[in-house]
Design a protein around this motif. Structure first.
Motif, PDB file in Angstrom:
ATOM      1  N   ALA A 241      19.600  30.019 -22.412  1.00 13.53           N
ATOM      2  CA  ALA A 241      20.496  28.860 -22.432  1.00 13.53           C
ATOM      3  C   ALA A 241      20.024  27.747 -21.510  1.00 13.53           C
ATOM      4  O   ALA A 241      20.417  26.593 -21.658  1.00 13.53           O
ATOM      5  N   ARG A 242      19.172  28.064 -20.538  1.00 15.11           N
ATOM      6  CA  ARG A 242      18.711  27.043 -19.592  1.00 15.11           C
ATOM      7  C   ARG A 242      17.425  26.361 -20.033  1.00 15.11           C
ATOM      8  O   ARG A 242      16.975  25.411 -19.406  1.00 15.11           O
ATOM      9  N   ALA A 243      16.820  26.860 -21.096  1.00 14.19           N
ATOM     10  CA  ALA A 243      15.546  26.289 -21.544  1.00 14.19           C
ATOM     11  C   ALA A 243      15.764  24.895 -22.128  1.00 14.19           C
ATOM     12  O   ALA A 243      16.777  24.620 -22.766  1.00 14.19           O
ATOM     13  N   GLU A 244      14.801  24.030 -21.915  1.00 18.76           N
ATOM     14  CA  GLU A 244      14.844  22.703 -22.531  1.00 18.76           C
ATOM     15  C   GLU A 244      14.313  22.819 -23.948  1.00 18.76           C
ATOM     16  O   GLU A 244      13.238  23.373 -24.172  1.00 18.76           O
ATOM     17  N   PRO A 245      15.063  22.310 -24.921  1.00 21.13           N
ATOM     18  CA  PRO A 245      14.585  22.391 -26.304  1.00 21.13           C
ATOM     19  C   PRO A 245      13.228  21.711 -26.474  1.00 21.13           C
ATOM     20  O   PRO A 245      12.843  20.847 -25.679  1.00 21.13           O
TER      21      PRO A 245
END
Length: 201
Positions: free
Chosen positions: A69-73
């Motif tokens: 959930a913390r990853a940058e798309p």
């Protein structure tokens, strides 16, 4: 497309109402052009893939599957970042249009579709982009400068594959098939020589 974008937005809203776990992703030329507004105005839309989607969408799905959930798309995906909307756009991710994957109609049961579509029409993209840079057109921004046609051999191969899947007619979806008269004639000659049973326009 513009004419049915409101339908896509409403369908997405209804799906999210039915299942709040669903992740909604929009794309295509229309939503690409207004990605920031879409994410600002329609809270039930999670992402908008901008530009050519084959690579960014695959990367986005991989990110979601990892559950990070913390990853940058990935680049080419617009998303909400707190109170702001982050938008990026990847131009021409493929070196040549022949590198595009084959249309994956084989992953779909086409029988119900053909039952409602007795002419067995399937959309087919023989190329992308346009040689012109008209200021009113989405194409130069969406696809970058210049046309990106598939080669005649690749088009005939795709047409044969779609015919084998039961297609009776192909609708060529391309900005300007006749941008390059020489290439258009070459493609038409190759299709004629292939002696396919389906029709196209």
């Amino acid at each position: 497309m513009v004419v049915n974008s409101h339908v896509a937005l409403e369908l997405a809203r209804r799906v999210v109402v039915a299942d709040r776990e669903v992740v909604t992703v929009l794309g295509g030329t229309h939503f690409s052009a207004i990605a920031e507004d879409i994410l600002a105005l329609y809270k039930w839309i999670d992402f908008v893939v901008t530009g050519e989607a084959e690579i960014p969408l695959r990367e986005l799905v991989a990110m979601l599957r990892r559950g990070d959930a913390r990853a940058e798309p990935p680049a080419g995906v617009a998303y909400r970042d707190g109170d702001r909307v982050a938008v990026s756009h990847r131009i021409r991710p493929f070196g040549h249009a022949d590198e595009l994957p084959h249309p994956a109609y084989d992953l779909v049961d086409l029988r119900p579709y053909f039952a409602l579509n007795p002419d067995r029409v399937i959309d087919y993209e023989p190329g992308r982009g346009c040689v012109y840079k008209c200021s009113f057109c989405y194409s130069p921004v969406h696809y970058g400068s210049g046309a990106q046609p598939k080669t005649a051999d690749r088009i005939v191969t795709d047409m044969q594959r779609l015919q084998d899947l039961g297609a009776g007619h192909l609708f060529f979806v391309q900005d300007n098939f006749l941008n390059n008269a020489r290439m258009a004639k070459e493609i038409c000659a190759a299709i004629s020589d292939a002696n396919l049973s389906l029709t196209w326009n």
